[in-house]
Each structure stands twice: as structure tokens, then as C-alpha cells.
Design an enzyme around this catalytic site. Structure first.
Site, PDB file in Angstrom:
ATOM      1  N   GLN A   1      32.653  47.261  68.716  1.00 26.42           N
ATOM      2  CA  GLN A   1      32.407  45.976  68.036  1.00 26.42           C
ATOM      3  C   GLN A   1      33.483  45.737  66.978  1.00 26.42           C
ATOM      4  O   GLN A   1      33.749  46.618  66.149  1.00 26.42           O
ATOM      5  CB  GLN A   1      31.019  45.990  67.379  1.00 26.42           C
TER       6      GLN A   1
ATOM      7  N   ASP B   1      35.330  32.247  73.347  1.00 23.00           N
ATOM      8  CA  ASP B   1      36.052  33.370  72.740  1.00 23.00           C
ATOM      9  C   ASP B   1      37.516  32.961  72.573  1.00 23.00           C
ATOM     10  O   ASP B   1      38.136  32.457  73.499  1.00 23.00           O
ATOM     11  CB  ASP B   1      35.935  34.611  73.637  1.00 23.00           C
TER      12      ASP B   1
ATOM     13  N   HIS C   1      26.556  39.552  68.706  1.00 27.67           N
ATOM     14  CA  HIS C   1      26.937  38.514  69.662  1.00 27.67           C
ATOM     15  C   HIS C   1      26.944  39.089  71.061  1.00 27.67           C
ATOM     16  O   HIS C   1      27.160  40.284  71.259  1.00 27.67           O
ATOM     17  CB  HIS C   1      28.306  37.917  69.329  1.00 27.67           C
ATOM     18  N   PHE C   2      26.726  38.182  72.022  1.00 26.88           N
ATOM     19  CA  PHE C   2      26.777  38.533  73.442  1.00 26.88           C
ATOM     20  C   PHE C   2      28.028  37.930  74.044  1.00 26.88           C
ATOM     21  O   PHE C   2      28.345  36.761  73.803  1.00 26.88           O
ATOM     22  CB  PHE C   2      25.553  37.967  74.182  1.00 26.88           C
ATOM     23  N   HIS C   3      28.738  38.731  74.843  1.00 27.54           N
ATOM     24  CA  HIS C   3      29.878  38.232  75.618  1.00 27.54           C
ATOM     25  C   HIS C   3      29.357  37.791  76.988  1.00 27.54           C
ATOM     26  O   HIS C   3      28.578  38.525  77.625  1.00 27.54           O
ATOM     27  CB  HIS C   3      30.901  39.346  75.864  1.00 27.54           C
TER      28      HIS C   3
HETATM   29  P1  AMP Z   1      33.460  42.393  69.637  1.00 24.65           P
HETATM   30  O1  AMP Z   1      34.466  43.473  69.822  1.00 24.65           O
HETATM   31  O2  AMP Z   1      32.327  42.480  70.591  1.00 24.65           O
HETATM   32  O3  AMP Z   1      33.035  42.304  68.203  1.00 24.65           O
HETATM   33  O4  AMP Z   1      34.211  41.065  70.031  1.00 24.65           O
HETATM   34  C1  AMP Z   1      34.593  40.079  69.153  1.00 24.65           C
HETATM   35  C2  AMP Z   1      35.134  38.962  69.994  1.00 24.65           C
HETATM   36  O5  AMP Z   1      35.353  37.854  69.148  1.00 24.65           O
HETATM   37  C3  AMP Z   1      36.479  39.254  70.690  1.00 24.65           C
HETATM   38  O6  AMP Z   1      36.322  39.026  72.071  1.00 24.65           O
HETATM   39  C4  AMP Z   1      37.454  38.276  70.045  1.00 24.65           C
HETATM   40  O7  AMP Z   1      38.381  37.773  70.974  1.00 24.65           O
HETATM   41  C5  AMP Z   1      36.520  37.193  69.545  1.00 24.65           C
HETATM   42  N1  AMP Z   1      36.954  36.473  68.360  1.00 24.65           N
HETATM   43  C6  AMP Z   1      37.492  36.968  67.228  1.00 24.65           C
HETATM   44  N2  AMP Z   1      37.708  35.995  66.332  1.00 24.65           N
HETATM   45  C7  AMP Z   1      37.283  34.845  66.904  1.00 24.65           C
HETATM   46  C8  AMP Z   1      37.234  33.479  66.488  1.00 24.65           C
HETATM   47  N3  AMP Z   1      37.668  33.095  65.283  1.00 24.65           N
HETATM   48  N4  AMP Z   1      36.733  32.560  67.351  1.00 24.65           N
HETATM   49  C9  AMP Z   1      36.302  32.925  68.578  1.00 24.65           C
HETATM   50  N5  AMP Z   1      36.314  34.203  69.033  1.00 24.65           N
HETATM   51  C10 AMP Z   1      36.802  35.142  68.207  1.00 24.65           C
END
Ligand code: AMP
Length: 140
Positions: free
Chosen positions: A96, A33, A102-104
Site C-alpha cells: 500500500q 487511477d 481503496h480498492f483497485h
Molecule cells: P496502493 O499501492 O494500493 O496504495 O495504490 C495507490 C494507487 O493510487 C496507485 O495505483 C497510484 O497510481 C494511485 N494514485 C496515486 N496518486 C493518485 C492521484 N493523485 N490520483 C489518482 N490515483 C493516484
């Protein structure tokens, strides 16, 4: 939700945007991330184009969870964490921000808080260093 093929994770999956990878196979990609909530925060994505988990095929969901499970173990070991959070958001109302499912995976240390969700960009060199440690644990 209709799928927006211009979202940043779709671009990463097509190789049109950079990432710091930790694992990939025919159906799944995992990378660091960019704005980690803790050191070792990894995202696991299916290659299948789906915005949310309910829209994902059962086969892709199974593949993803198998990778999440392996990575959660490797990440916990690589960061010497006391526990590991696994979670995901479906839809903007649920939190989101990137519309590709995606999974964190976030390692947790007892008594240590988390940084804000998607707030502070990490240095690429730091992400690469922790990715190396995770990959070393995946290999054993
Ligand atoms: P969500 O709110 O679950 O959609 O989380 C999206 C996640 O993607 C967040 O934790 C961001 O920090 C991460 N993120 C956004 N852009 C990128 C990127 N280009 N590369 C890696 N992680 C990213």
C-alpha cells in the site's frame, strides 16, 4: 495504523486535490487511477477516514463493495476486457502506498500484461475519455 488526514486521497475526498471521477455517492467515491496499470484502472474509496480495510466499519465496507461490484461490471464492458482484477493492499509491507483504504479495479485482456504499479502517469484527457465510457455503462 493511525489515519493521516494529509494523504492524497483524503485531499481528493475533501476537494483539495483533483481527480477524474467516475462515480460518487454519500459514502463512496471512485476515480481513475492516475498511473493506471491498464486502461480503465479505477480506484474505489470509502469517504470514511480509515487507512486499511481492517480499520473500516462494516457499513462502509459493504457500501464500498457494492460500488466495486457495479463498477467492475461497467469497466469490463467499457474496455471490452476478458476479465477484471479487484484487489487492495493493507499496509506498506503489503504494497500500500496511499494510506486511505481503496480498492483497485483493473480490466484484464487475455495475453496482455500490466504496466508497473503506480509508475507511469496517464494524460488527463485519456483518463477523462475512458471515464466517460465507464459512466455511460453505469447508466444502463
Ligand atoms: P496502493 O499501492 O494500493 O496504495 O495504490 C495507490 C494507487 O493510487 C496507485 O495505483 C497510484 O497510481 C494511485 N494514485 C496515486 N496518486 C493518485 C492521484 N493523485 N490520483 C489518482 N490515483 C493516484
Amino acid at each position: 495504523m493511525s489515519y493521516d488526514s494529509n494523504n492524497i486521497f483524503a485531499k481528493i475526498l475533501r476537494g483539495e486535490a483533483p481527480c477524474v471521477p467516475v462515480y460518487e455517492d454519500a459514502t463512496t467515491l471512485a476515480f481513475m487511477d492516475l498511473m493506471p496499470q491498464a486502461e480503465g484502472h479505477v480506484l474505489v474509496l470509502p469517504r470514511e477516514a480509515a487507512a486499511t480495510l481492517p480499520e473500516l466499519s462494516d457499513a462502509a465496507a459493504r457500501d464500498c463493495i457494492a460500488v466495486v461490484t457495479r463498477l467492475a461490471t461497467a469497466i469490463q464492458a467499457a474496455t471490452q476486457a476478458d476479465g477484471v482484477f479487484v484487489g487492495q493492499f493493507n499496509g506498506a509491507a503489503a504494497g500500500q502506498t496511499v494510506p486511505h483504504v481503496h480498492f483497485h479495479i483493473v480490466p484484464r485482456h487475455a495475453g496482455r500484461g500490466l504496466r508497473e504499479h503506480g509508475a507511469v502517469r496517464a494524460e488527463t484527457a485519456d483518463l477523462q475519455a475512458v471515464a466517460q465510457r465507464i459512466k455511460a455503462r453505469l447508466a444502463v
